[in-house]
Scaffold this active site. Sequence first.
Site, PDB file in Angstrom:
ATOM      1  CB  ILE A 176      70.080  17.487  27.396  1.00 51.05           C
ATOM      2  CG1 ILE A 176      68.969  17.496  28.482  1.00 51.05           C
ATOM      3  CG2 ILE A 176      70.865  16.179  27.423  1.00 51.05           C
ATOM      4  CD1 ILE A 176      69.446  17.338  29.902  1.00 51.05           C
ATOM      5  CG  HIS A 208      62.936  20.649  40.687  1.00 52.98           C
ATOM      6  ND1 HIS A 208      61.864  21.205  41.348  1.00 52.98           N
ATOM      7  CD2 HIS A 208      62.611  20.680  39.363  1.00 52.98           C
ATOM      8  CE1 HIS A 208      60.926  21.554  40.466  1.00 52.98           C
ATOM      9  NE2 HIS A 208      61.362  21.246  39.249  1.00 52.98           N
ATOM     10  CB  SER A 223      60.358  18.235  35.525  1.00 54.88           C
ATOM     11  OG  SER A 223      60.850  19.017  36.575  1.00 54.88           O
TER      12      SER A 223
HETATM   13  C1  LIG Z   1      56.249  22.341  31.423  1.00 57.85           C
HETATM   14  C2  LIG Z   1      57.620  21.935  31.821  1.00 57.85           C
HETATM   15  C3  LIG Z   1      58.169  22.409  33.015  1.00 57.85           C
HETATM   16  C4  LIG Z   1      59.448  22.008  33.407  1.00 57.85           C
HETATM   17  N1  LIG Z   1      59.976  22.542  34.536  1.00 57.85           N
HETATM   18  C5  LIG Z   1      61.243  22.177  34.905  1.00 57.85           C
HETATM   19  C6  LIG Z   1      61.834  22.730  36.065  1.00 57.85           C
HETATM   20  O1  LIG Z   1      61.273  23.606  36.712  1.00 57.85           O
HETATM   21  N2  LIG Z   1      63.070  22.304  36.445  1.00 57.85           N
HETATM   22  C7  LIG Z   1      63.731  21.367  35.722  1.00 57.85           C
HETATM   23  O2  LIG Z   1      64.824  21.010  36.132  1.00 57.85           O
HETATM   24  N3  LIG Z   1      63.212  20.859  34.586  1.00 57.85           N
HETATM   25  C8  LIG Z   1      61.987  21.241  34.174  1.00 57.85           C
HETATM   26  N4  LIG Z   1      61.440  20.732  33.024  1.00 57.85           N
HETATM   27  C9  LIG Z   1      62.227  19.778  32.253  1.00 57.85           C
HETATM   28  C10 LIG Z   1      63.263  20.445  31.349  1.00 57.85           C
HETATM   29  O3  LIG Z   1      62.730  21.569  30.709  1.00 57.85           O
HETATM   30  C11 LIG Z   1      63.695  19.455  30.288  1.00 57.85           C
HETATM   31  O4  LIG Z   1      64.067  18.291  30.912  1.00 57.85           O
HETATM   32  C12 LIG Z   1      64.894  19.939  29.464  1.00 57.85           C
HETATM   33  O5  LIG Z   1      64.671  21.233  28.951  1.00 57.85           O
HETATM   34  C13 LIG Z   1      65.141  18.985  28.336  1.00 57.85           C
HETATM   35  O6  LIG Z   1      66.127  19.503  27.517  1.00 57.85           O
HETATM   36  P1  LIG Z   1      66.525  18.782  26.167  1.00 57.85           P
HETATM   37  O7  LIG Z   1      67.770  19.410  25.743  1.00 57.85           O
HETATM   38  O8  LIG Z   1      66.484  17.327  26.381  1.00 57.85           O
HETATM   39  O9  LIG Z   1      65.327  19.068  25.172  1.00 57.85           O
HETATM   40  P2  LIG Z   1      65.104  20.244  24.136  1.00 57.85           P
HETATM   41  O10 LIG Z   1      65.363  21.548  24.734  1.00 57.85           O
HETATM   42  O11 LIG Z   1      63.762  20.034  23.547  1.00 57.85           O
HETATM   43  O12 LIG Z   1      66.203  20.008  23.045  1.00 57.85           O
HETATM   44  C14 LIG Z   1      66.096  19.041  22.051  1.00 57.85           C
HETATM   45  C15 LIG Z   1      66.453  19.646  20.730  1.00 57.85           C
HETATM   46  O13 LIG Z   1      66.562  18.638  19.740  1.00 57.85           O
HETATM   47  C16 LIG Z   1      66.155  19.160  18.499  1.00 57.85           C
HETATM   48  N5  LIG Z   1      65.824  18.085  17.580  1.00 57.85           N
HETATM   49  C17 LIG Z   1      64.786  17.229  17.666  1.00 57.85           C
HETATM   50  N6  LIG Z   1      64.782  16.389  16.616  1.00 57.85           N
HETATM   51  C18 LIG Z   1      65.843  16.718  15.841  1.00 57.85           C
HETATM   52  C19 LIG Z   1      66.352  16.211  14.605  1.00 57.85           C
HETATM   53  N7  LIG Z   1      65.781  15.212  13.969  1.00 57.85           N
HETATM   54  N8  LIG Z   1      67.462  16.795  14.084  1.00 57.85           N
HETATM   55  C20 LIG Z   1      68.059  17.845  14.712  1.00 57.85           C
HETATM   56  N9  LIG Z   1      67.612  18.329  15.883  1.00 57.85           N
HETATM   57  C21 LIG Z   1      66.505  17.793  16.441  1.00 57.85           C
HETATM   58  C22 LIG Z   1      64.966  19.974  18.909  1.00 57.85           C
HETATM   59  O14 LIG Z   1      64.641  20.946  17.925  1.00 57.85           O
HETATM   60  C23 LIG Z   1      65.402  20.587  20.222  1.00 57.85           C
HETATM   61  O15 LIG Z   1      65.959  21.878  20.058  1.00 57.85           O
HETATM   62  C24 LIG Z   1      60.182  21.119  32.611  1.00 57.85           C
HETATM   63  C25 LIG Z   1      59.618  20.671  31.406  1.00 57.85           C
HETATM   64  C26 LIG Z   1      58.369  21.095  30.986  1.00 57.85           C
HETATM   65  C27 LIG Z   1      57.825  20.652  29.693  1.00 57.85           C
END
Ligand SMILES: Cc1cc2nc3c(=O)[nH]c(=O)nc-3n(C[C@H](O)[C@H](O)[C@H](O)COP(=O)(O)OP(=O)(O)OC[C@H]3O[C@@H](n4cnc5c(N)ncnc54)[C@H](O)[C@@H]3O)c2cc1C
Lengths: 487, 127, 416
Positions: A14, A51, A343
């Site tokens: 994201i 998806h 997800s």
């Molecule tokens: C088991 C599972 C299966 C899934 N399968 C799918 C799928 O097949 N298709 C699909 O579309 N989606 C899927 N998803 C959903 C998808 O993986 C997530 O929605 C997406 O990866 C979220 O990304 P993000 O960037 O929000 O989170 P993250 O990748 O977790 O990024 C957040 C980042 O913020 C950092 N952070 C946190 N706190 C701090 C702080 N205080 N200071 C600095 N940095 C910080 C963290 O270290 C992390 O790197 C799945 C999720 C799971 C758990």
Amino acid sequence: MEQYDVLIIGAGVIGTSIARELSAYDLKTAVIEKEADVCFGISSRNSGVVHSGIHYAPGSLRALHAVRGNELFEELCSQLTVPYERIGKLTVAFEESQFPTLEKLYTQGVENGVPDLQIIDAKRMQELQPGVGGARALYSPSTGIVGPYELTIALAEHAHAHGVDFIFTEEVVSIKNRSDLYEIQTKKGSQISAKIIIDAAGLYSDSIAHLAGIDSPRIYPCRGEYYVLDKRLEDELQLLIYPVPGNHSSGLGIHLTNTVEGNILIGPSNDYIENKEDLSTTVQILARLREEGHELLPSLTSSDFIRSFAGLRPKLTPPEVGGFGDFIIEDHDRFILLIGIESPGLTASPSIAISIREMIANHIPLALKKDWDPSLTREERFLELPEDRQEQLIAEDPDYGSVVCRCEGITKAEVLQAVDRIMGPVTYIGIKLRCRAMMGRCQGGFCAPRIAEILKTERDITIDEQFYKGIESPMFEGLLREESPHE
Amino acid sequence: MNNDSTTKILTCIICPNSCRISLTYDPDTQEITSIHGALCKKGKDWVEQELFKPMRTLCSSIRITGGREPLASIRTTKAVSLSSIKELMELIKASSIKAPVEIGQVVLSEPLGLDCDVIITRGVDRL
Amino acid sequence: MNEKINVSILIIGAGPAGTAAALGAKEAGEDSILIIDRDTRAGGILNQCIHDGFGLMRYKRALSGPEYAQLDIDSCHKKNIPILTDTYVHTIIKGDDHFTIKAIATGRLYSIKAKAVILAMGCRERTAGAISLPGSRPAGIYTAGTAQRLLNMQNTLVGRSCVIVGSGDIGLIMARRMTLEGAKVQAVTELQSYPGGLDRNIRQCLDDFDIPLYLETGIVSVHGNDRVCGITIAPLRSDRTLDMKNSQYITCDTILLSVGLIPENELSRSLDIAIDPITQGPIVTGDLMTSCPGVFACGNVLQVHDIVDLVSEEAKRAGRTAVSFVSGAYADTKELFSIYAGEKIRYCVPQVITPSSTTTLSLRVTEPITDATISITNDATLIKKRRYSFTQPSEMIQIEISVPENLVGSLEVNCE
Ligand SMILES: Cc1cc2nc3c(=O)[nH]c(=O)nc-3n(C[C@H](O)[C@H](O)[C@H](O)COP(=O)(O)OP(=O)(O)OC[C@H]3O[C@@H](n4cnc5c(N)ncnc54)[C@H](O)[C@@H]3O)c2cc1C
Ligand SMILES: Cc1cc2nc3c(=O)[nH]c(=O)nc-3n(C[C@H](O)[C@H](O)[C@H](O)COP(=O)(O)OP(=O)(O)OC[C@H]3O[C@@H](n4cnc5c(N)ncnc54)[C@H](O)[C@@H]3O)c2cc1C
Ligand code: SF4
């Protein structure tokens, strides 16, 4: 104090999608991440499915962003040279009582704008996937698979190439709103200010919001455990096959998922846990995954299970409620909160990035950069190249001839390129996510010692400075017998 | 003086036959009264020794300077008493040799006054 | 640079199997032989096995691994058999009357034509994933062989305080090596009721240093986010589930896995060679030929050996039969009969044989057995019978047999 227009907290899919979207505009943007690298959070620990959007309630943010995200994927992945395949998915009904559910998903999908949906019979199902069980299925050809870390890394590198700063191993611990500027402090004491904060902290976006004094709902981590299977089984599965929801199948309702690399995943399970750092896999779940794996793929042998891992869903619904909440994406006076991005968050990421850019435009006028180039090219894997190209490359760089990771066929030249692409501190996981060395069936048994040697001799990284995933994570104890530095 | 005898089963480690040799002895006088299960004489001699003064070949690595590899492997030419191994290891850890080294080359001659040499078992070329 | 080479026999792997196969082929009169190995030096896994105990049968001496390997490497040099090291074979393509082998080395590509191929690629270790090691995934989890390579060849110590999961020989050997180097080996755990490694290794590597061996014990969880900080183990109940009431936490910074070896058959699979699901090596005839005519297998790629002397012997045979194949003396119309691993026999190599031949059967029993009688029969006719006062799965048994001219159905090997 470094001052930015936009500071993105979190370098998951994201955060990096937003960073890349913003890199096209005249903005001073930075991404801050507590871990050593991009994609060390949820974004590397999921099924990697793009998806179609049939499962989400019409009008919800999940429906909107999944369908629009899915549409954007093909172009995005070809621009960034990220592995992506639209392989399609069958949602299978096993008995008549489930047919209405299929119909409901079909209508919901059509209403959401999912293209080319079809309800198909057993005969057509057999054509798509020989041997598949079930009576009827909803076929969604737009469902795809993507390399989630390849994507996240490419997004970050592309954004970086267009001026976005990346700050690693800095955890945000305090956020102060000073009328037109937010002031941020990290655990190490660094200070950064920005006009706009994007909270893309995944599992921690609730705590980040609380730091800024914003009353956000809390996140409940919910663990999904997986097995990764040997590539040998690649041809067993032509497209994705899920049972209809409602948990007809006994056990965990888990399924097989193809990955772009050819390894099949079994999982994920679904268990609420307490600790947001607990990525353990458990005896009980692994045993059940193995059992179900053998049922779904009778030709599985024990050496086909090459590793297990777990990912945590950032759920807004508490354990007693279960199910799914919708994404929350809100602008609180230049603090843009993204919470509950579970997800289909990966699928939704390119679409969410556009919405965030639109929100930012409400505060800062955006001007497109003239020299912004949407593409990021990357050489294909050496051993997969045609022989004349191999000859050419090996003549330029003899290290292309030295295989370091035998399972994935990764050469020394490719390992060194991966090392040099890492923006933060060099870690073994960082190398692994960038070139797939250590990801094969021997899990680094063969190549990790060789990588240790390469880091030492080619990049002057001593044995004591080699880390697995961050500086708290030393790979080795040290040298057995002292070596003098001038040898 | 009591006449109790002790029976022990030891697996012979001289050769891969791994004979399970059972022996009865008097713990006070250290006198062996019977030995069964050895396929050959070497095995019989071995259990007697193993019981009262076990002997081991020590294998380790020694630091090589200026070589293609940082270490060469080494071993003692004969088995030495288990109790002397710790001290011998300390000596090996503190030693280093210039490349090149060849298989069979003696790097420590009768170390600690033991009746053996320490030899190279994997050669290292000069860098 | 793309170098083209033509040879009669190409051998993949310059471990003890590859070098002995080359010597066997040379002795049988073949001059056009090439050995290829991806490592920087020939010798295979033996280069890192610096402990002694090799060559007891062949040389009547207890050599270390590198010394044993060097003897055959030297013989290859003397007999002008070339060994290309640092060269990785990535593809084998079967043609009408030859094979095309693609390999790469620093700065060059190779395209090699060969009439016969001998597979001698050895094996790899089973990983944490293969045994479902539960818990977190921090730094500090190594297979024992990887730690052995780091320690013995790269001057690198993986940890100070370790638990070894699995009692295979490499794990036992590493328990002693780590202890001698000043690390603390807290325990060795094993799922089975008997150790996976040889008795002499239990005695010399564990007993000598008072390292406890917990049999019938499983892993509950690995702990630690960044680096391993401990492991919880628990005894198995009679139904093979973990007895959590009696679980114990052991503090350690390293976990070494010694949970078995898997023959390295990716290249074989690409030729569609039939693989035995138990040995995970190719199915071979008494002549060590795989289901792909012209491709032979020997050493750990065929079946995991614990005694290198037997590897050399097996490989020599493969070398000789490859020569008879190349010279056309090989009748491929021979009828094949299968060998069936019966009562208490885990597997038997070869899996198929031809009538009126002599061959050596390699087999392992399924459990430790005292007063074992192994009999080889064909349709109620006894072909051979051997008695063992004691045998266990960690010891490979070899029996030479003469296969009669008239066979009825398959041969059967049983143990009582
Ligand atoms: C088991 C599972 C299966 C899934 N399968 C799918 C799928 O097949 N298709 C699909 O579309 N989606 C899927 N998803 C959903 C998808 O993986 C997530 O929605 C997406 O990866 C979220 O990304 P993000 O960037 O929000 O989170 P993250 O990748 O977790 O990024 C957040 C980042 O913020 C950092 N952070 C946190 N706190 C701090 C702080 N205080 N200071 C600095 N940095 C910080 C963290 O270290 C992390 O790197 C799945 C999720 C799971 C758990
Ligand atoms: C830790 C350990 C302890 C042992 N202890 C003893 C002992 O005390 N006494 C005893 O008698 N035996 C012992 N053994 C058994 C014996 O050493 C082995 O069975 C024997 O070394 C196997 O020989 P190999 O040639 O089949 O395989 P390896 O020695 O593994 O050789 C295979 C070679 O093939 C090469 N290769 C593989 N794939 C390719 C490719 N695609 N391209 C190019 N090259 C390739 C590899 O680099 C390697 O050099 C031990 C084994 C181990 C692992
Ligand atoms: S007693 Fe003799 S035959 Fe038996 S294991 Fe010892 S040396 Fe080998």
